[in-house]
Design an enzyme around this catalytic site. Structure first.
Site, PDB file in Angstrom:
ATOM      1  N   ALA A 105      -0.400  -3.927  -4.281  1.00 27.04           N
ATOM      2  CA  ALA A 105       0.113  -3.980  -2.908  1.00 27.04           C
ATOM      3  C   ALA A 105       1.595  -3.619  -2.842  1.00 27.04           C
ATOM      4  CB  ALA A 105      -0.111  -5.373  -2.343  1.00 27.04           C
TER       5      ALA A 105
ATOM      6  N   GLY B 171       2.884  -0.377  -2.860  1.00 28.05           N
ATOM      7  CA  GLY B 171       3.182   0.965  -2.329  1.00 28.05           C
ATOM      8  C   GLY B 171       3.852   0.899  -0.966  1.00 28.05           C
TER       9      GLY B 171
ATOM     10  N   ARG C 247       2.417   7.349   4.502  1.00 28.70           N
ATOM     11  CA  ARG C 247       1.609   8.020   5.525  1.00 28.70           C
ATOM     12  C   ARG C 247       1.406   7.166   6.774  1.00 28.70           C
ATOM     13  NH1 ARG C 247      -2.858   9.393   0.991  1.00 28.70           N
ATOM     14  NH2 ARG C 247      -1.789   7.606   0.049  1.00 28.70           N
TER      15      ARG C 247
ATOM     16  N   GLY D 219      -9.721   9.954  -4.538  1.00 31.33           N
ATOM     17  CA  GLY D 219     -10.032  10.415  -5.877  1.00 31.33           C
ATOM     18  C   GLY D 219     -11.533  10.703  -5.950  1.00 31.33           C
TER      19      GLY D 219
HETATM   20  C1  UD1 Z   1      -6.020   5.452  -4.803  1.00 34.49           C
HETATM   21  C2  UD1 Z   1      -6.746   5.993  -6.035  1.00 34.49           C
HETATM   22  C3  UD1 Z   1      -7.841   6.950  -5.578  1.00 34.49           C
HETATM   23  C4  UD1 Z   1      -8.789   6.234  -4.651  1.00 34.49           C
HETATM   24  C5  UD1 Z   1      -8.035   5.580  -3.488  1.00 34.49           C
HETATM   25  C6  UD1 Z   1      -8.963   4.676  -2.715  1.00 34.49           C
HETATM   26  C7  UD1 Z   1      -5.123   6.127  -7.844  1.00 34.49           C
HETATM   27  C8  UD1 Z   1      -4.250   7.027  -8.656  1.00 34.49           C
HETATM   28  N1  UD1 Z   1      -5.808   6.711  -6.878  1.00 34.49           N
HETATM   29  O1  UD1 Z   1      -5.406   6.538  -4.158  1.00 34.49           O
HETATM   30  O2  UD1 Z   1      -8.552   7.454  -6.686  1.00 34.49           O
HETATM   31  O3  UD1 Z   1      -9.753   7.150  -4.149  1.00 34.49           O
HETATM   32  O4  UD1 Z   1      -6.957   4.773  -3.972  1.00 34.49           O
HETATM   33  O5  UD1 Z   1      -8.382   4.173  -1.555  1.00 34.49           O
HETATM   34  O6  UD1 Z   1      -5.190   4.952  -8.126  1.00 34.49           O
HETATM   35  N2  UD1 Z   1       0.285   0.757  -5.221  1.00 34.49           N
HETATM   36  C9  UD1 Z   1       1.117  -0.062  -5.955  1.00 34.49           C
HETATM   37  N3  UD1 Z   1       2.094   0.481  -6.726  1.00 34.49           N
HETATM   38  C10 UD1 Z   1       2.275   1.818  -6.822  1.00 34.49           C
HETATM   39  C11 UD1 Z   1       1.417   2.657  -6.068  1.00 34.49           C
HETATM   40  C12 UD1 Z   1       0.426   2.106  -5.294  1.00 34.49           C
HETATM   41  O7  UD1 Z   1       0.984  -1.291  -5.911  1.00 34.49           O
HETATM   42  O8  UD1 Z   1       3.181   2.240  -7.544  1.00 34.49           O
HETATM   43  C13 UD1 Z   1      -0.749   0.127  -4.375  1.00 34.49           C
HETATM   44  C14 UD1 Z   1      -0.615   0.500  -2.915  1.00 34.49           C
HETATM   45  O9  UD1 Z   1       0.172  -0.459  -2.239  1.00 34.49           O
HETATM   46  C15 UD1 Z   1      -2.047   0.502  -2.425  1.00 34.49           C
HETATM   47  C16 UD1 Z   1      -2.853   0.821  -3.657  1.00 34.49           C
HETATM   48  O10 UD1 Z   1      -1.999   0.626  -4.764  1.00 34.49           O
HETATM   49  O11 UD1 Z   1      -2.456  -0.762  -1.923  1.00 34.49           O
HETATM   50  C17 UD1 Z   1      -3.353   2.255  -3.634  1.00 34.49           C
HETATM   51  O12 UD1 Z   1      -2.242   3.122  -3.546  1.00 34.49           O
HETATM   52  P1  UD1 Z   1      -2.299   4.436  -2.675  1.00 34.49           P
HETATM   53  O13 UD1 Z   1      -1.014   5.137  -2.815  1.00 34.49           O
HETATM   54  O14 UD1 Z   1      -2.782   4.141  -1.317  1.00 34.49           O
HETATM   55  O15 UD1 Z   1      -3.403   5.242  -3.485  1.00 34.49           O
HETATM   56  P2  UD1 Z   1      -4.346   6.389  -2.951  1.00 34.49           P
HETATM   57  O16 UD1 Z   1      -3.595   7.654  -2.880  1.00 34.49           O
HETATM   58  O17 UD1 Z   1      -5.037   5.956  -1.722  1.00 34.49           O
HETATM   59 CA    CA Z   2      -4.915   4.152  -0.418  1.00 27.35          CA
END
Ligand code: UD1
Ligand code: CA
Length: 503
Positions: free
Chosen positions: A13, A15, A19, A153
């Site tokens: 959580a 990120g 977007r 993904g």
């Molecule tokens: C991610 C998956 C993707 C999947 C999708 C489903 C990866 C690389 N990709 O992509 O395969 O289809 O979710 O919804 O995992 N977050 C962190 N720290 C970070 C980055 C992200 O805690 O450094 C958290 C975000 O807050 C979020 C979650 O991880 O809750 C997913 O991150 P997000 O950037 O939304 O990934 P997607 O591009 O959606």
């Molecule tokens: Ca996502």
């Protein structure tokens, strides 16, 4: 839960949610009245037997403050700070030591879930964990087949349907982008594999991030069994990246809430137009009309009717209450058999006791209306306590604010207040007193007294008729003078004459 395996959970959580185009961290955006993180946290807490680690980063102070405030719903949990958000794999890497340091009996497996997938259900998560265990897999991922797979993904499978890897949208070839099976972002991973895999993650991809999804290919290469649990309900797997996704989740969550309420005996004339927050309770045989909004910690009793476009936030409503159209009720308590509205505004701290009535265009603030008492028309009452069987006449107003302080008004049982009365607080109206219409009350009225403050009325015989005579003759003279100056009226007259005769 299934099996005897110890399960720890990690919620990603941290990120930013670029977007979303928002100043608010993504996971704090609300779905059916709760930040989406609440859904992930409560779900993880239900499924996990060991540590639940919540990885926060972007807007971490705000997110932590929220977690602290609502912790009763998902305790115990650990907060892990991911200072720089270098990807989902990096987030898991931060959480791993926290999950492994404390537990007396260490986790056998880790449940990893994204914090932005609020529609995910406990049933699906339980099936995923069960499947992981029954398949004796080293890693199991939740997948679904989705009509619009853009941004997710994609799940790349081999000749015999075995999972090979997950490729991110940005890294996918045109052919891979055509795959409609997507990675939901929910995984069960064996502890023995995860720690080592995390240390081998490299940010070699289009986004320069550490992807948690890379451990899938690693597991395959190490000869571990990688399983995929495919859920049919792709709506449930919606990951929220944009406001459009947020609206989809909102609609689906509200549909579920309304469905659950209808199954429990609540009538809705048009469920698509009834908005009920998660956590709101509504009793049997209560009817909700279109446009009703029930928010926060609102609890509604049985057999109530709530008419169109009324909004209740954090309200406690007893049984057999009638709320007419277009009321706004905030932090108010309404006891059995009361009638509210139409067009009533109950501000925080209002209590309407049994069979009380608050009618048209009445605003109450920090005001208690006693059993069977009525405030039916066009009133403002603030900081007031009203006893039983009191009638407050139309247009009565408490003057509770002197520009510096708020003062209280007390109206004891069986008082009758006539229309258009001002009560200048602090003031007490004793039991059974009568306040004459039009009175400005500036001092206490003893029990059973008549309070009246009006200039004595005088009637001047014939004055109205005389006035009429004078005014009508002067206005006739005025009209004559005007006609003289202006030839128009006669030509207007002839026009009218002409119109009368059909040609
Ligand atoms: C991610 C998956 C993707 C999947 C999708 C489903 C990866 C690389 N990709 O992509 O395969 O289809 O979710 O919804 O995992 N977050 C962190 N720290 C970070 C980055 C992200 O805690 O450094 C958290 C975000 O807050 C979020 C979650 O991880 O809750 C997913 O991150 P997000 O950037 O939304 O990934 P997607 O591009 O959606
Ligand atoms: Ca996502």
């Amino acid at each position: 839960m299934s099996g005897k395996k110890n399960t720890a959970a990690m919620i990603l959580a941290a990120g930013q949610g670029t977007r979303m185009k928002s100043a608010l961290p993504k996971v704090l955006h609300q779905v059916a009245g709760r930040p989406m993180l609440w859904y992930a946290a409560t779900l993880a807490r239900k499924v996990a037997t060991q540590t639940v680690a919540i990885v926060v980063g972007h807007g971490s102070e705000q997110v932590q403050a929220y977690l602290e405030q609502e912790k009763a719903d998902f305790e115990p949990f650990e907060v892990v700070i991911q200072e720089k958000q270098l990807g989902t794999g990096h987030a898991v890497r931060q959480a791993y030591p926290v999950c492994t340091r404390n537990d007396a009996n260490q986790a056998d497996q880790f449940l990893i879930l994204n914090g932005d997938t609020p529609l995910l259900t406990q049933g699906t998560l339980a099936s995923l964990v069960d499947y992981h265990q029954s398949e004796k897999a080293g890693l199991t991922i939740l997948t679904t087949v989705i009509p619009e797979s853009h941004g997710y993904g994609r799940v790349v499978r081999g000749q015999s349907g075995e999972i090979r890897r997950v490729v991110e949208h940005q890294d996918a070839s045109a052919e891979e982008r055509g795959i409609s099976e997507i990675n939901v972002g929910t995984y069960v991973v064996d502890a023995s594999f995860l720690g080592k895999a995390l240390s081998q993650l490299r940010p070699q991809n289009a986004q320069g991030e550490f992807y948690i999804t890379d451990i899938i290919e690693m597991a395959v290469q190490q000869g571990l069994k990688v399983a995929g649990w495919v859920t049919n309900d792709y709506l449930e797997t919606t990951g929220i990246n944009t406001r459009e996704h947020l609206a989809i989740a909102e609609k689906e969550m509200r549909r579920r809430i309304c469905q659950r309420l209808m199954l429990s005996g609540v009538t809705m004339l048009d469920p698509e137009r009834v908005i009920v927050d998660d956590g709101v309770e509504v009793g049997r045989d209560t009817s909700l009309y279109p446009g009703v909004m029930l928010e926060g910690r609102t609890v509604i009793g049985t057999n109530c009717i709530i008419h169109g476009n009324s909004r209740l936030n954090n309200c406690l409503v007893g049984n057999n209450v009638l709320i007419q159209d277009s009321c706004v009720l905030l932090d108010a308590q309404i006891e059995e058999g009361a009638v509210i509205g139409p067009f009533a505004h109950l501000r925080p701290g209002s209590v309407i006791h049994r069979k009380g009535k608050v009618g048209n265009f009445v605003e109450l603030k920090q005001t208690e209306v006693g059993e069977g008492s009525k405030v039916n028309h066009l009133s403002y009452l603030g900081d007031t306590v009203i006893g039983r069987n009191v009638n407050v006449g139309a247009g009565t107003i408490t003057c509770n604010y002197d520009g510096f302080r708020k003062a209280r008004t007390q109206i004891e049982d069986n008082v009758f207040i006539g229309s258009d009365v001002q009560l200048i607080a602090p003031v007490t109206i004793g039991e059974g007193a009568l306040i004459a219409a039009g009175t400005t009350v500036t001092k206490n009225v003893p029990p059973n007294a008549l309070g009246i403050s009006r200039v004595a009325q005088i009637n001047k015989e014939g004055t109205a008729a005389k006035r009429r005579e004078i005014l009508s003759s002067s206005s006739a003279a005025h009209t004559q003078a005007k006609q003289h100056d202006d030839p128009e009226p006669s030509s207007l007259g002839s026009n009218l004459q002409q119109k009368k005769d059909p040609v």
